[in-house]
Design an enzyme around this catalytic site. Structure first.
Site, mmCIF file in Angstrom:
data_model
loop_
_atom_site.group_PDB
_atom_site.id
_atom_site.type_symbol
_atom_site.label_atom_id
_atom_site.label_comp_id
_atom_site.label_asym_id
_atom_site.label_seq_id
_atom_site.Cartn_x
_atom_site.Cartn_y
_atom_site.Cartn_z
ATOM 1 N N SER A 77 -3.616 16.773 -38.737
ATOM 2 C CA SER A 77 -4.393 17.682 -39.582
ATOM 3 C C SER A 77 -4.796 18.920 -38.797
ATOM 4 O O SER A 77 -5.088 18.855 -37.611
ATOM 5 C CB SER A 77 -5.656 16.989 -40.112
ATOM 6 O OG SER A 77 -6.428 17.902 -40.871
ATOM 7 N N LYS A 88 -5.224 9.305 -42.310
ATOM 8 C CA LYS A 88 -4.902 10.687 -42.676
ATOM 9 C C LYS A 88 -4.943 10.867 -44.190
ATOM 10 O O LYS A 88 -5.390 11.905 -44.696
ATOM 11 C CB LYS A 88 -3.514 11.053 -42.143
ATOM 12 C CG LYS A 88 -3.007 12.448 -42.566
ATOM 13 C CD LYS A 88 -3.994 13.550 -42.200
ATOM 14 C CE LYS A 88 -3.356 14.941 -42.252
ATOM 15 N NZ LYS A 88 -2.817 15.315 -43.550
ATOM 16 N N ASN A 134 -7.396 13.423 -46.279
ATOM 17 C CA ASN A 134 -6.998 14.377 -47.307
ATOM 18 C C ASN A 134 -7.787 14.169 -48.596
ATOM 19 O O ASN A 134 -8.097 15.130 -49.308
ATOM 20 C CB ASN A 134 -5.505 14.256 -47.583
ATOM 21 C CG ASN A 134 -4.663 14.868 -46.474
ATOM 22 O OD1 ASN A 134 -5.146 15.071 -45.364
ATOM 23 N ND2 ASN A 134 -3.411 15.137 -46.763
ATOM 24 N N GLU A 152 -10.970 15.813 -48.069
ATOM 25 C CA GLU A 152 -10.674 17.243 -48.161
ATOM 26 C C GLU A 152 -10.675 17.698 -49.626
ATOM 27 O O GLU A 152 -11.267 18.728 -49.961
ATOM 28 C CB GLU A 152 -9.319 17.499 -47.513
ATOM 29 C CG GLU A 152 -8.831 18.931 -47.522
ATOM 30 C CD GLU A 152 -7.443 19.027 -46.913
ATOM 31 O OE1 GLU A 152 -6.539 19.566 -47.587
ATOM 32 O OE2 GLU A 152 -7.244 18.548 -45.771
#
Length: 478
Positions: A139, A194, A198, A201
């Protein structure tokens, strides 16, 4: 053991193969070369390989390769090859094409956004052939890839130990003397973390978008004023973060074609690549509530359905309670953004914790918070509190709890006011509202789901539990 020693020797020599010279792949190759690695690069389009070598040969030791055979031959054994190709079947295709050329003890590293279950499958498949496989979340976007990303490698501990020296040199600083990379766990753990990154995010970006919507519609702020507001928020201890920082900058950029503010000519239809949806699906699988992230995924899906929005707009009676006299306070919106973001982080960490237990990954939440403090898209000051909250030091845990409770006590009135005011004025705030409902559900002494259990037992004899004794019960409701 012999393979482990070979791996360490190989990494100390710093030879790395890289397949896929898109923006992320190219910048990771440059990052490795700047840290004294010899990088053999390959791209399916040979012209791209030649262009890369021509543009960046002066930055380090690169070997341009036009075939997989050339790439494999350019690397000393045991080889480490980083795959930066599109997630899904393309990864499997590259693996199958490489397999006949590899030797036992070689390592393949998938640095794309692959689904964690695919990563687990590939690791098992390649282990049977004597090849090590690492699923590594990366990232930071193109700038992070070049100057220092946050990296989340999963797989065997031996594989990570072999890669650790180079990855630590490539990774971002965590702000406390460490590097934003750690061994996340076995199998698909790295890509799972990960994926959740996200999802968080998605949630925080939606919360910021909702704060923007209220600032402009209730506060009437110009883009220049919005830039100042978000810059001020980013300068604060509690909201300092990469996403708030770039939001302030976005409002200052002009469109080269029209001269207007660029933000005003961008269509309000958000795209996505699937990791948010995967996070939602994983939460359903593991039984974890992540309403803020779910709301953000839904908001993107809804925004992209421009045909439906156009067909309905103006046809339904929308009654406003305070359209003429909105109660507006920018600091309240700041508090709603802060507490919504805290909820989003919490939901993500709880999902990682639940999945880690189910899959026996033994993921350290404190370490994840630490490696997210630098390089990655969701880096923020708040992560210091989560690092301490999930860490081993009881005093640090207690201090983090006190800080989080302080934020909740100070910001909660404004948070509630903002959600109510948005509803009164017909401004959609799905993520802010979902966050507040999540918080209230956590705090509620009881929930109305006892009625749902009664209904289920009424029509389907699904049974229920009682508050006054153990066991499963069924009632004759009619």
């Amino acid at each position: 053991m012999y393979i482990c020693i070979l791996f360490v020797k190989m990494v100390s020599m710093k030879h790395l193969g890289l397949i896929g010279l898109g923006t992320m792949g190219a910048n990771l190759a440059r990052n490795a070369a700047r840290n004294d690695a010899t990088v053999a690069v390959y791209n399916r389009t040979t012209a791209r390989t030649d262009e890369f070598i021509h543009a960046y040969a002066s930055e380090g030791a690169f070997i341009g390769c036009h075939t997989y055979e050339e790439l494999v031959q350019a690397l000393p054994q045991p080889r480490a090859i980083l795959l930066m190709v599109k997630a899904g079947p393309p990864v499997d295709t590259v693996i199958e094409d490489l397999l006949p050329l590899l030797s036992k003890g070689d390592m393949l590293i998938d640095g794309g956004n692959s689904h964690y279950k695919d990563t687990s499958r590939r690791e098992q498949y390649l282990a049977e052939k004597g090849i090590h496989f690492v699923g590594m979340g990366v990232s930071g976007g193109e700038e992070g890839a070049l100057h220092g990303p946050s990296m989340m490698p999963g797989g065997s501990k031996e594989s990570y130990k072999a890669l650790e020296p180079l990855l630590k040199e490539m990774a971002a600083d965590d702000g406390d003397g460490g590097k934003c990379v750690t061994h996340v766990g076995p199998g698909g753990a790295g890509h799972f973390v990960k994926m959740v990154h996200n999802g968080i995010e998605y949630g925080i970006m939606q919360l910021i978008a909702e704060s923007y919507d209220m600032l402009r519609k209730l506060g009437g702020h110009s883009n220049a004023e919005l830039a100042e507001i978000y810059a001020k928020w980013n300068a604060s201890e509690e909201l300092h973060s990469f996403l708030v920082e770039i939001t302030a900058k976005i409002f200052t950029v002009k469109d080269e074609e029209t001269g207007e503010d660029l933000i005003d000519v961008i269509k309000d239809a958000a795209g996505q690549k699937g990791t948010g949806r995967w996070t939602t699906e994983a939460a359903m699988q593991y039984g974890v509530a992540i309403p803020t992230i779910n709301a953000a995924v839904d908001a993107r899906i809804f925004s992209a359905d421009t045909e439906l929005r156009s067909a309905v707009r103006g046809t339904l009676p929308q009654v406003m309670l305070r359209a003429d006299e909105p109660e507006y306070n920018a600091d309240d919106i700041k508090q709603a953004l802060l507490l919504g973001s805290m909820n989003c982080y919490t939901q993500g960490f709880l999902l990682i914790e639940k999945a880690s237990r189910a899959e026996q990954w033994n993921v350290s939440l404190s370490e994840i918070a630490r490696i997210w403090k630098g390089g990655c898209i969701i880096r923020s000051n708040l992560l210091k509190e989560y690092q301490a909250l999930y860490g081993p030091d009881p005093k640090a845990q207690e201090a983090a709890k006190e800080k989080i409770n302080e934020y909740l006590m100070e910001g909660q009135p404004g948070w509630r006011q903002v959600v109510a005011e948005a509803m009164h004025n017909g401004i959609p705030v799905p993520a802010m509202a979902a966050s507040l409902s999540y918080f209230d559900s956590l705090c509620a002494e009881d929930l109305p789901t006892n009625l749902i259990q009664a209904q289920r037992d009424f029509f389907g004899a699904h049974s229920f539990e009682r508050t006054d004794k153990e066991g499963s019960f069924h009632a004759e409701w009619q």
